[in-house]
Design an enzyme around this catalytic site. Structure first.
Site, PDB file in Angstrom:
ATOM      1  N   ALA A 250       0.805  -1.239   0.000  1.00  0.00           N
ATOM      2  CA  ALA A 250       0.000   0.000   0.000  1.00  0.00           C
ATOM      3  C   ALA A 250       0.832   1.280   0.000  1.00  0.00           C
ATOM      4  CB  ALA A 250      -1.010   0.031   1.146  1.00  0.00           C
ATOM      5  N   ALA A 251       2.139   1.180  -0.207  1.00  0.00           N
ATOM      6  CA  ALA A 251       2.949   2.412  -0.290  1.00  0.00           C
ATOM      7  C   ALA A 251       2.523   3.231  -1.511  1.00  0.00           C
ATOM      8  CB  ALA A 251       4.431   2.067  -0.378  1.00  0.00           C
ATOM      9  N   GLY A 252       2.331   2.544  -2.638  1.00  0.00           N
ATOM     10  CA  GLY A 252       1.890   3.251  -3.845  1.00  0.00           C
ATOM     11  C   GLY A 252       0.512   3.861  -3.645  1.00  0.00           C
ATOM     12  N   ASP A 253      -0.375   3.135  -2.979  1.00  0.00           N
ATOM     13  CA  ASP A 253      -1.726   3.648  -2.720  1.00  0.00           C
ATOM     14  C   ASP A 253      -1.665   4.887  -1.824  1.00  0.00           C
ATOM     15  OD1 ASP A 253      -2.702   1.464  -4.127  1.00  0.00           O
ATOM     16  OD2 ASP A 253      -2.911   0.244  -2.317  1.00  0.00           O
TER      17      ASP A 253
HETATM   18  O1  RIB Z   1      -1.714  -2.027  -3.223  1.00  0.00           O
HETATM   19  C1  RIB Z   1      -1.893  -2.915  -2.153  1.00  0.00           C
HETATM   20  C2  RIB Z   1      -3.183  -3.652  -2.315  1.00  0.00           C
HETATM   21  O2  RIB Z   1      -3.098  -4.467  -3.457  1.00  0.00           O
HETATM   22  C3  RIB Z   1      -3.502  -4.599  -1.190  1.00  0.00           C
HETATM   23  O3  RIB Z   1      -4.204  -3.982  -0.131  1.00  0.00           O
HETATM   24  C4  RIB Z   1      -4.271  -5.709  -1.869  1.00  0.00           C
HETATM   25  O4  RIB Z   1      -5.629  -5.713  -1.553  1.00  0.00           O
HETATM   26  C5  RIB Z   1      -4.054  -5.493  -3.361  1.00  0.00           C
HETATM   27  O5  RIB Z   1      -5.188  -5.023  -3.956  1.00  0.00           O
END
Ligand code: RIB
Length: 305
Positions: A250-253
């Protein structure tokens, strides 16, 4: 009133194991831990934008299983508007994640409810899109839905961000003219451009090709090497803050959500990139997807080492 960010995308329950290393094909490893964590690229980006200063609405689908309720509740706990999170029959999206001792991960996702987010469902929530300043999409929901949302976002005059993750090949060419900010990581930039991306110079070449295809601006996220910003006339490298990573999930998110929140709140592109980078750097110092995303005060208190 905080600025409005609308995320159209996925919600997954992450089933996370930690192991010394990632397993090879056919191999069974003894893991060290297991946790069930709310995730999904769309939901993670929504949580990041909400924690980092935006008012957020989520558009997505969960199943009618136990995970569906938990995923929705996790967003409601962040004051994210979930009127456009629909419940469909069947299972919710899940992600099977292994994180190794060097903080790298391997992920398999199963779409579940995310696969049922149809263009018609997004169209039914058009008033939600109309309230947005920034609209964010990723690629964990049907491509027809992403294409519809990008086009509708452009028609409504919104700032449109596409995080093309996960990417396995080129994007439909007609999408590009609707995208203000295309934010791939190295492997996604490579899949989209057809060029290898493993350095700053190769990221510039890939970003140049994506802008030539019609994307407004491109930000290639390069992990510990920072980010490469391209606007069609110049390139700028933003080095990453130095931190000790324990889990990059989730770093990119977090970068995308933080960048969108900052942009929606009137920050310049450069400020928004640096803000997203600090948020992403803090996220890798903590385990899990949504639990790892920092708050606005965490980012404001960050002192570079
Ligand atoms: O970017 C991380 C996410 O990728 C995770 O939370 C997982 O659900 C996948 O979708």
């Amino acid at each position: 009133m905080p600025a409005k960010v609308v995320v159209v995308g996925s919600l997954n329950m992450d089933l996370v194991t930690r192991a010394e290393r990632l397993p090879r094909g056919g191999e069974t490893l003894i893991g060290k831990s297991f946790a069930t964590v709310s995730g999904g690229k769309g939901a993670n980006q929504a949580v990041a934008a909400a924690r980092l200063g935006a008012q957020v609405s989520m558009v997505g689908c969960v199943g009618d299983d136990a995970y569906g309720g938990q995923l929705r509740d996790a967003l409601l706990a962040e004051q994210i508007d979930c009127q456009a999170v629909s419940v469909v029959e069947g299972s919710s999206g899940v992600a099977l994640i292994v994180v190794d001792d060097s903080s790298q991960n391997a992920i398999v996702i199963v779409a579940g409810g995310n696969g049922r987010l149809a263009p018609e469902t997004v169209a039914a929530f058009d008033p939600v899109l109309q309230q947005a300043e920034v609209i964010i999409c990723q690629l964990e929901v049907p491509l027809a839905t992403v294409g519809y949302t990008l086009k509708r976002g452009r028609e409504l005059g919104k700032t449109v961000i596409l995080n093309p993750a996960p990417a396995s090949g080129p994007l439909p060419v007609e999408w590009y003219s609707s995208i203000d900010y295309l934010i791939p990581n190295e492997s996604e930039a490579s899949a989209l451009s057809g060029l290898p991306v493993d350095s700053l110079a190769s990221a510039e070449a890939a970003a140049g090709r994506l802008i030539a295809a019609g994307a407004g601006k491109v930000i290639v996220t390069l992990g510990a090497q920072g980010s490469l910003f391209a606007n069609g006339s110049s390139f700028e490298h933003f080095p990453a803050p130095k931190v000790r990573a324990i889990d990059t999930t989730a770093a990119g998110d977090t970068f995308v959500g933080g960048f969108a929140a900052a942009l929606a709140n009137g920050r310049s592109e450069a400020e928004a990139i640096r803000f997203g980078q600090i948020a992403a750097a803090l996220s890798v110092t903590r385990a899990g997807a949504q639990p790892s995303i920092p708050s606005l005060s965490d980012v404001q208190a960050f002192v570079p080492s």
